[in-house]
Design a protein around this motif. Sequence first.
Motif, PDB file in Angstrom:
ATOM      1  N   MET A  44      62.213  90.681 -26.645  1.00 16.95           N
ATOM      2  CA  MET A  44      60.808  91.074 -26.645  1.00 16.95           C
ATOM      3  C   MET A  44      60.225  90.780 -25.264  1.00 16.95           C
ATOM      4  SD  MET A  44      59.045  89.969 -30.243  1.00 16.95           S
ATOM      5  CE  MET A  44      59.226  88.235 -29.930  1.00 16.95           C
ATOM      6  N   ALA A  45      59.290  91.629 -24.843  1.00 14.57           N
ATOM      7  CA  ALA A  45      58.633  91.438 -23.552  1.00 14.57           C
ATOM      8  C   ALA A  45      57.259  92.092 -23.589  1.00 14.57           C
ATOM      9  CB  ALA A  45      59.472  92.057 -22.442  1.00 14.57           C
ATOM     10  N   LEU A  46      56.399  91.664 -22.694  1.00 12.86           N
ATOM     11  CA  LEU A  46      55.126  92.341 -22.517  1.00 12.86           C
ATOM     12  C   LEU A  46      55.383  93.683 -21.839  1.00 12.86           C
ATOM     13  CD1 LEU A  46      52.901  89.396 -21.221  1.00 12.86           C
ATOM     14  CD2 LEU A  46      52.736  90.545 -23.429  1.00 12.86           C
ATOM     15  N   PRO A  47      54.586  94.708 -22.145  1.00 13.05           N
ATOM     16  CA  PRO A  47      54.743  95.987 -21.447  1.00 13.05           C
ATOM     17  C   PRO A  47      54.627  95.765 -19.943  1.00 13.05           C
ATOM     18  CG  PRO A  47      53.243  96.218 -23.290  1.00 13.05           C
ATOM     19  CD  PRO A  47      53.509  94.746 -23.134  1.00 13.05           C
ATOM     20  N   ALA A  48      55.451  96.465 -19.181  1.00 13.28           N
ATOM     21  CA  ALA A  48      55.464  96.302 -17.724  1.00 13.28           C
ATOM     22  C   ALA A  48      56.016  97.555 -17.073  1.00 13.28           C
ATOM     23  CB  ALA A  48      56.321  95.099 -17.343  1.00 13.28           C
ATOM     24  N   GLY A  49      55.836  97.642 -15.795  1.00 13.45           N
ATOM     25  CA  GLY A  49      56.376  98.770 -15.056  1.00 13.45           C
ATOM     26  C   GLY A  49      56.388  98.481 -13.575  1.00 13.45           C
ATOM     27  N   MET A  50      56.908  99.427 -12.836  1.00 11.84           N
ATOM     28  CA  MET A  50      57.009  99.299 -11.386  1.00 11.84           C
ATOM     29  C   MET A  50      55.848 100.028 -10.730  1.00 11.84           C
ATOM     30  SD  MET A  50      59.784  97.553 -11.032  1.00 11.84           S
ATOM     31  CE  MET A  50      60.344  97.756  -9.361  1.00 11.84           C
ATOM     32  N   LEU A  51      55.386  99.476  -9.640  1.00 17.88           N
ATOM     33  CA  LEU A  51      54.341 100.107  -8.853  1.00 17.88           C
ATOM     34  C   LEU A  51      54.942 101.296  -8.114  1.00 17.88           C
ATOM     35  CD1 LEU A  51      51.382  99.697  -8.110  1.00 17.88           C
ATOM     36  CD2 LEU A  51      52.127  98.365  -6.146  1.00 17.88           C
ATOM     37  N   GLY A  83      49.798 101.226  -4.411  1.00 19.97           N
ATOM     38  CA  GLY A  83      49.057  99.978  -4.441  1.00 19.97           C
ATOM     39  C   GLY A  83      48.070  99.842  -5.574  1.00 19.97           C
ATOM     40  N   ASP A  84      48.027 100.793  -6.484  1.00 17.48           N
ATOM     41  CA  ASP A  84      47.076 100.767  -7.595  1.00 17.48           C
ATOM     42  C   ASP A  84      47.697 100.043  -8.793  1.00 17.48           C
ATOM     43  OD1 ASP A  84      45.086 101.232  -9.456  1.00 17.48           O
ATOM     44  OD2 ASP A  84      45.540 103.369  -9.689  1.00 17.48           O
ATOM     45  N   PHE A  85      47.660  98.712  -8.746  1.00 16.32           N
ATOM     46  CA  PHE A  85      48.281  97.917  -9.800  1.00 16.32           C
ATOM     47  C   PHE A  85      47.679  98.227 -11.171  1.00 16.32           C
ATOM     48  CE2 PHE A  85      49.199  95.380  -6.045  1.00 16.32           C
ATOM     49  CZ  PHE A  85      50.529  95.066  -6.244  1.00 16.32           C
ATOM     50  N   GLY A  86      46.347  98.262 -11.254  1.00 21.00           N
ATOM     51  CA  GLY A  86      45.681  98.521 -12.537  1.00 21.00           C
ATOM     52  C   GLY A  86      46.029  99.883 -13.100  1.00 21.00           C
ATOM     53  N   GLY A  87      46.041 100.906 -12.260  1.00 22.72           N
ATOM     54  CA  GLY A  87      46.383 102.253 -12.711  1.00 22.72           C
ATOM     55  C   GLY A  87      47.820 102.339 -13.192  1.00 22.72           C
ATOM     56  N   ALA A  88      48.727 101.682 -12.479  1.00 21.05           N
ATOM     57  CA  ALA A  88      50.140 101.680 -12.880  1.00 21.05           C
ATOM     58  C   ALA A  88      50.302 100.981 -14.225  1.00 21.05           C
ATOM     59  CB  ALA A  88      50.997 100.991 -11.813  1.00 21.05           C
ATOM     60  N   MET A  89      49.588  99.865 -14.427  1.00 22.92           N
ATOM     61  CA  MET A  89      49.699  99.138 -15.691  1.00 22.92           C
ATOM     62  C   MET A  89      49.114  99.953 -16.841  1.00 22.92           C
ATOM     63  SD  MET A  89      50.941  96.452 -17.042  1.00 22.92           S
ATOM     64  CE  MET A  89      51.234  97.147 -18.653  1.00 22.92           C
ATOM     65  N   ALA A  90      48.001 100.624 -16.612  1.00 25.70           N
ATOM     66  CA  ALA A  90      47.394 101.455 -17.654  1.00 25.70           C
ATOM     67  C   ALA A  90      48.348 102.576 -18.072  1.00 25.70           C
ATOM     68  CB  ALA A  90      46.064 102.039 -17.166  1.00 25.70           C
TER      69      ALA A  90
END
Length: 132
Positions: free
Chosen positions: A19-26, A30-37
């Motif tokens: 199990m893990a928290l949802p995650a992804g690569m940038l 540089g838009d960390f928030g947009g990538a996470m959304a």
Amino acid sequence: EYCLQVRIDNVCTVQPQYMALPAGMLDGNGDFGGAMAREMEEETGIRCDAKNLLDMTALVYGEEFEGMYPSVGACDEFIRLFLFRRRMRQEEILSLEGKLMGLREENEKIKLCLVPLADLWHLSPDAKGLCA
């Protein structure tokens, strides 16, 4: 309160389906928030706007550090942690348990898991969960 986790086969670990928290690569902009959304919607089906994400890394470090390094000196990868909270009806919450997600074109097979937020820190070896 619950935390939504993803179970995904990971080539990097011997044990499948941690199990893990949802995650992804940038993606380089540089838009960390947009990538996470975007990752949040792809992996969980929950749509959130970047403005509704709390950048916990910035909250703790300000601009002093670009992120949290899981292993300083061993690799140059860093992680930024975001918090997204939403009130949901009980039936909406329960409908997430076991739901299959992921992008077919990326051959992703993701299964959603609900865990009590208070238990998150000890139910998975995912460093993001321990930090959160």
